[in-house]
Design a protein around this motif. Structure first.
Motif, mmCIF file in Angstrom:
data_model
loop_
_atom_site.group_PDB
_atom_site.id
_atom_site.type_symbol
_atom_site.label_atom_id
_atom_site.label_comp_id
_atom_site.label_asym_id
_atom_site.label_seq_id
_atom_site.Cartn_x
_atom_site.Cartn_y
_atom_site.Cartn_z
ATOM 1 N N GLN A 25 0.835 -1.201 0.000
ATOM 2 C CA GLN A 25 0.000 0.000 0.000
ATOM 3 C C GLN A 25 0.876 1.260 0.000
ATOM 4 O OE1 GLN A 25 -2.435 0.618 3.503
ATOM 5 N NE2 GLN A 25 -4.066 1.525 2.268
ATOM 6 N N ARG A 28 2.336 1.853 -3.444
ATOM 7 C CA ARG A 28 1.262 2.413 -4.290
ATOM 8 C C ARG A 28 0.977 3.870 -3.958
ATOM 9 N NH1 ARG A 28 -0.948 -2.668 -3.515
ATOM 10 N NH2 ARG A 28 -2.343 -1.930 -1.872
ATOM 11 N N GLY A 32 1.614 5.858 -7.052
ATOM 12 C CA GLY A 32 0.338 6.160 -7.687
ATOM 13 C C GLY A 32 -0.281 7.465 -7.257
#
Length: 146
Positions: A25, A28, A32
């Motif tokens: 996570q 990401r 992201g």
């Protein structure tokens, strides 16, 4: 003059490390959500069993994400006085072109703003604070327009 009188051979800063609860996570979030690039991932095998490592890069700045394995969580930061009362590294600062536009985009991406924008006149900075998925505080800074 001896070179070491002013600098003991240090060339530059390389990275800061963040210990996180959820490795995948966090990778990401930084790639992201914040736009860092995943540079490399590795483990240390038996030297650090169960831990995974990654470098994420934004320009010449790197963060080493260290995740999985046993973790002792730090208490959550609740406000600016609490944040500034802690010892050691307390936040990471990222320079932004337009603080309001960046915050609007981060909100669109699901990031909660920890401290709304405020000005610090002595350093000519417009600042706001967010937290990553592990609760690490990230300062966003925009210099005042000249």
């Amino acid at each position: 003059m001896d070179t070491f009188e002013q600098n003991p051979g240090i060339k530059s800063a390389d990275h800061i490390a963040l210990r996180v609860a959820d490795y995948d996570q966090s990778v990401r979030f930084y790639t992201g959500t914040l736009g860092f690039e995943l540079e490399t991932e590795w483990t240390l095998g038996e030297a650090a069993p169960g831990l995974r490592f990654a470098y994420v890069r934004l320009g010449s700045f790197k963060i080493e994400i260290i995740g999985d394995g046993q973790l002792t969580p730090a208490p959550a930061t609740v406000d600016i006085p609490d944040h500034l009362s802690r010892s050691g590294f307390i936040h990471l600062c990222l320079r932004v072109e337009n603080l309001n536009d960046t915050l609007a985009e981060l909100r669109r991406r699901g990031v909660e703003v920890f401290v709304e924008p405020f000005d610090v006149e002595p350093i000519s900075q417009h600042l706001a604070l967010i937290k990553d998925n592990s609760g690490n505080v990230i300062e966003l800074a925009q210099a005042f327009a000249s």
